[in-house]
Motif scaffolding. Sequence first.
Motif, PDB file in Angstrom:
ATOM      1  N   GLU A  17       0.830  -1.199   0.000  1.00 14.56           N
ATOM      2  CA  GLU A  17       0.000   0.000   0.000  1.00 14.56           C
ATOM      3  C   GLU A  17       0.867   1.253   0.000  1.00 14.56           C
ATOM      4  OE1 GLU A  17      -3.652   2.004   2.602  1.00 14.56           O
ATOM      5  OE2 GLU A  17      -2.764   0.084   3.192  1.00 14.56           O
ATOM      6  N   ASP A  18       0.554   2.157  -0.895  1.00 13.04           N
ATOM      7  CA  ASP A  18       1.297   3.413  -1.011  1.00 13.04           C
ATOM      8  C   ASP A  18       0.763   4.405   0.014  1.00 13.04           C
ATOM      9  OD1 ASP A  18       2.611   5.762  -1.834  1.00 13.04           O
ATOM     10  OD2 ASP A  18       2.631   5.085  -3.920  1.00 13.04           O
ATOM     11  N   PHE A  19       1.663   4.956   0.823  1.00 16.58           N
ATOM     12  CA  PHE A  19       1.232   5.897   1.858  1.00 16.58           C
ATOM     13  C   PHE A  19       0.746   7.216   1.257  1.00 16.58           C
ATOM     14  CE2 PHE A  19       5.582   7.043   1.002  1.00 16.58           C
ATOM     15  CZ  PHE A  19       5.617   8.423   1.134  1.00 16.58           C
ATOM     16  N   ARG A  20       1.111   7.466   0.015  1.00 15.02           N
ATOM     17  CA  ARG A  20       0.652   8.694  -0.637  1.00 15.02           C
ATOM     18  C   ARG A  20      -0.802   8.520  -1.083  1.00 15.02           C
ATOM     19  NH1 ARG A  20       5.366   8.638  -4.929  1.00 15.02           N
ATOM     20  NH2 ARG A  20       4.792   6.446  -4.741  1.00 15.02           N
ATOM     21  N   THR A  21      -1.634   9.459  -0.751  1.00 11.18           N
ATOM     22  CA  THR A  21      -3.086   9.292  -0.935  1.00 11.18           C
ATOM     23  C   THR A  21      -3.621   9.805  -2.263  1.00 11.18           C
ATOM     24  OG1 THR A  21      -3.435  11.393   0.215  1.00 11.18           O
ATOM     25  CG2 THR A  21      -3.514   9.370   1.549  1.00 11.18           C
ATOM     26  N   HIS A  22      -2.865  10.660  -2.945  1.00 14.93           N
ATOM     27  CA  HIS A  22      -3.363  11.242  -4.197  1.00 14.93           C
ATOM     28  C   HIS A  22      -3.065  10.295  -5.358  1.00 14.93           C
ATOM     29  CE1 HIS A  22      -4.037  14.883  -1.948  1.00 14.93           C
ATOM     30  NE2 HIS A  22      -2.772  14.912  -1.585  1.00 14.93           N
ATOM     31  N   VAL A  27       3.361  10.272  -9.538  1.00 10.03           N
ATOM     32  CA  VAL A  27       4.233  10.232 -10.710  1.00 10.03           C
ATOM     33  C   VAL A  27       5.254   9.096 -10.581  1.00 10.03           C
ATOM     34  CG1 VAL A  27       5.875  11.558 -12.107  1.00 10.03           C
ATOM     35  CG2 VAL A  27       3.960  12.725 -10.976  1.00 10.03           C
ATOM     36  N   TYR A  28       5.597   8.759  -9.336  1.00 12.53           N
ATOM     37  CA  TYR A  28       6.638   7.767  -9.092  1.00 12.53           C
ATOM     38  C   TYR A  28       6.003   6.565  -8.377  1.00 12.53           C
ATOM     39  CZ  TYR A  28       8.804  12.367  -9.412  1.00 12.53           C
ATOM     40  OH  TYR A  28       9.135  13.639  -9.804  1.00 12.53           O
ATOM     41  N   PRO A  29       5.559   5.562  -9.132  1.00 13.25           N
ATOM     42  CA  PRO A  29       4.917   4.399  -8.508  1.00 13.25           C
ATOM     43  C   PRO A  29       5.819   3.750  -7.470  1.00 13.25           C
ATOM     44  CG  PRO A  29       4.623   4.364 -10.887  1.00 13.25           C
ATOM     45  CD  PRO A  29       5.586   5.467 -10.596  1.00 13.25           C
ATOM     46  N   LEU A  30       5.251   3.415  -6.324  1.00 14.51           N
ATOM     47  CA  LEU A  30       6.030   2.861  -5.218  1.00 14.51           C
ATOM     48  C   LEU A  30       6.757   1.587  -5.618  1.00 14.51           C
ATOM     49  CD1 LEU A  30       6.799   3.040  -2.232  1.00 14.51           C
ATOM     50  CD2 LEU A  30       4.732   1.738  -1.695  1.00 14.51           C
ATOM     51  N   SER A  31       6.079   0.699  -6.343  1.00 12.09           N
ATOM     52  CA  SER A  31       6.699  -0.578  -6.729  1.00 12.09           C
ATOM     53  C   SER A  31       7.936  -0.343  -7.586  1.00 12.09           C
ATOM     54  CB  SER A  31       5.696  -1.446  -7.488  1.00 12.09           C
ATOM     55  OG  SER A  31       5.223  -0.779  -8.647  1.00 12.09           O
ATOM     56  N   GLU A  32       7.890   0.645  -8.478  1.00 12.52           N
ATOM     57  CA  GLU A  32       9.041   0.940  -9.329  1.00 12.52           C
ATOM     58  C   GLU A  32      10.194   1.539  -8.532  1.00 12.52           C
ATOM     59  OE1 GLU A  32       8.008   3.181 -12.777  1.00 12.52           O
ATOM     60  OE2 GLU A  32       6.431   1.786 -13.414  1.00 12.52           O
ATOM     61  N   ILE A  33       9.876   2.432  -7.603  1.00 11.86           N
ATOM     62  CA  ILE A  33      10.918   3.046  -6.775  1.00 11.86           C
ATOM     63  C   ILE A  33      11.631   1.974  -5.950  1.00 11.86           C
ATOM     64  CG2 ILE A  33      11.358   4.604  -4.832  1.00 11.86           C
ATOM     65  CD1 ILE A  33      10.863   6.041  -7.459  1.00 11.86           C
ATOM     66  N   ILE A  34      10.854   1.048  -5.375  1.00  8.68           N
ATOM     67  CA  ILE A  34      11.463  -0.028  -4.579  1.00  8.68           C
ATOM     68  C   ILE A  34      12.348  -0.902  -5.449  1.00  8.68           C
ATOM     69  CG2 ILE A  34      11.010  -2.081  -3.182  1.00  8.68           C
ATOM     70  CD1 ILE A  34       8.403  -0.750  -2.274  1.00  8.68           C
ATOM     71  N   PHE A  35      11.853  -1.270  -6.631  1.00  2.49           N
ATOM     72  CA  PHE A  35      12.646  -2.148  -7.509  1.00  2.49           C
ATOM     73  C   PHE A  35      13.927  -1.455  -7.965  1.00  2.49           C
ATOM     74  CE2 PHE A  35      14.087  -4.003 -11.450  1.00  2.49           C
ATOM     75  CZ  PHE A  35      14.021  -5.359 -11.184  1.00  2.49           C
ATOM     76  N   ILE A  36      13.824  -0.208  -8.373  1.00  2.00           N
ATOM     77  CA  ILE A  36      15.007   0.519  -8.839  1.00  2.00           C
ATOM     78  C   ILE A  36      16.015   0.664  -7.701  1.00  2.00           C
ATOM     79  CG2 ILE A  36      15.868   2.715  -9.751  1.00  2.00           C
ATOM     80  CD1 ILE A  36      13.118   3.030 -11.136  1.00  2.00           C
ATOM     81  N   LYS A  69       8.897  -1.590 -18.371  1.00  2.00           N
ATOM     82  CA  LYS A  69       8.044  -1.270 -19.518  1.00  2.00           C
ATOM     83  C   LYS A  69       7.721   0.223 -19.572  1.00  2.00           C
ATOM     84  CE  LYS A  69       5.900  -5.856 -19.695  1.00  2.00           C
ATOM     85  NZ  LYS A  69       4.635  -6.627 -19.640  1.00  2.00           N
ATOM     86  N   GLN A  70       8.766   1.026 -19.434  1.00  2.00           N
ATOM     87  CA  GLN A  70       8.634   2.475 -19.451  1.00  2.00           C
ATOM     88  C   GLN A  70       9.514   3.069 -20.549  1.00  2.00           C
ATOM     89  OE1 GLN A  70       6.443   3.969 -17.787  1.00  2.00           O
ATOM     90  NE2 GLN A  70       6.029   2.865 -15.885  1.00  2.00           N
ATOM     91  N   LYS A  71       9.069   4.168 -21.131  1.00  2.00           N
ATOM     92  CA  LYS A  71       9.875   4.858 -22.139  1.00  2.00           C
ATOM     93  C   LYS A  71      10.996   5.665 -21.493  1.00  2.00           C
ATOM     94  CE  LYS A  71       6.225   5.229 -25.617  1.00  2.00           C
ATOM     95  NZ  LYS A  71       5.397   6.150 -26.445  1.00  2.00           N
ATOM     96  N   VAL A  72      10.748   6.114 -20.272  1.00  2.00           N
ATOM     97  CA  VAL A  72      11.763   6.837 -19.514  1.00  2.00           C
ATOM     98  C   VAL A  72      11.513   6.556 -18.034  1.00  2.00           C
ATOM     99  CG1 VAL A  72      10.412   8.962 -19.272  1.00  2.00           C
ATOM    100  CG2 VAL A  72      12.922   9.064 -19.184  1.00  2.00           C
ATOM    101  N   ILE A  73      12.580   6.531 -17.249  1.00  2.00           N
ATOM    102  CA  ILE A  73      12.457   6.274 -15.820  1.00  2.00           C
ATOM    103  C   ILE A  73      12.247   7.603 -15.102  1.00  2.00           C
ATOM    104  CG2 ILE A  73      13.548   5.263 -13.779  1.00  2.00           C
ATOM    105  CD1 ILE A  73      12.939   3.269 -16.032  1.00  2.00           C
ATOM    106  N   ASN A  74      11.110   7.762 -14.470  1.00  2.00           N
ATOM    107  CA  ASN A  74      10.849   8.979 -13.711  1.00  2.00           C
ATOM    108  C   ASN A  74      11.606   8.943 -12.392  1.00  2.00           C
ATOM    109  OD1 ASN A  74       9.003  10.235 -15.512  1.00  2.00           O
ATOM    110  ND2 ASN A  74       7.417   8.788 -14.853  1.00  2.00           N
TER     111      ASN A  74
END
Length: 390
Positions: A17-22, A27-36, A69-74
């Motif tokens: 669960e993402d603590f960010r509510t909006h 813009v930065y999905p939690l799963s991607e940030i953790i993996f990176i 599966k991204q064109k650019v890494i945010n």
Amino acid sequence: MKMKQKKALLKQLETIEDFRTHEGKIVYPLSEIIFITLFGILKGYTTFKDLHLWMEFNENNPTLKKILKQKVINVPSRSTFHRILINIPNNALENVFRDFFKKHIKNKNIAVDGKWLNGSDISGQYTEEGHKAILNVLDKDAKITFAHVLLGKDKKSEIPAFAELLEDKLFSSDGQIFTFDALLTQSDILNKINEQKNRYIAKVKGNQKLLKEKVIFTASNFALPTDSYEDTNAHLIEGNKAVKRKVEIFQNRDCDLVMSHSEFKNIQTIIKVTKTTLNNKTGEVKTRVEYLIANFKTTAKEFKDKILQHWRVETYHYHLDELTCEDDHIAYIDPYSISILRSFAVNLYQLFLNANIDKKPFRTAKVTMAETKRYCMHDDIFAADIFEVS
């Protein structure tokens, strides 16, 4: 590039669960940030600053773009990156960790030991909080950690943490063998292991003075040990010291119990370990005697092997410090998520070593965990493929 395990991991990370509510504005999905972040740790970047700087230079990394599966890494700002990592729900990340590695463990020979996260309170700035600590649970056969428990500031919090851990379904199968230091030699813990029909080898020291006295007294009443095993050759360790160990066990041939105790149930074996250390430079000889108890019977050699295997958890802690610089990483606020990710990286190094110990995956070097990390540093495809080790 194989993708099966990485896809599965990303899917698991999406359940956190993402603590960010909006939701619509993230813009930065939690799963991607953790993996990176994990990918960066694998490549040798260990601090928040280094990880973020590496991310900034890898916005167009083709390997990461293909995996995500991204064109650019945010890439978030450094402060946002830090805020995301320290607010990851630790228990949810721990569940992902356990689920990913459960297929790699035998879950039979288990070592448990706590580790201070020394970077969580450098020079005492946060004395009210103190150093954080984490309890690592190691599968001694696979040589990987497969569970953690987050500890409070008091080292004695290991005791209730381990008692809580024993309630977990991971430890519900019969025949598991636990080894741990004397701090965890508590009647509630040992009796719980008994109730679960599991086994333990527990050190006996001054924290259980009356127990230790009775153990020594009982062993001294034997004319001879039931069985003994001694190293035929001393082996060199750090410096110029040579070590020999003699293991003597004391068991009752007529019944299961070797010793009765009002609090500790089902003590079937007393183990006496005599460690002799020779300093090859000075000729100085030191001898130390330790006592352990076990709720099962086997040979002296088998006990010796299982006791020495316990030190694999200390080796694991060494790898955390040497390969991921855990002790040097300053993380004052909630350091657990980054600690779990460091364990993730060290496990992947170890699994690659396990799979390639008799092979030659590197053209010019012997396969080691340090060399595996070095290849990850220089080869993104190699670092990506390490997730796929079976």
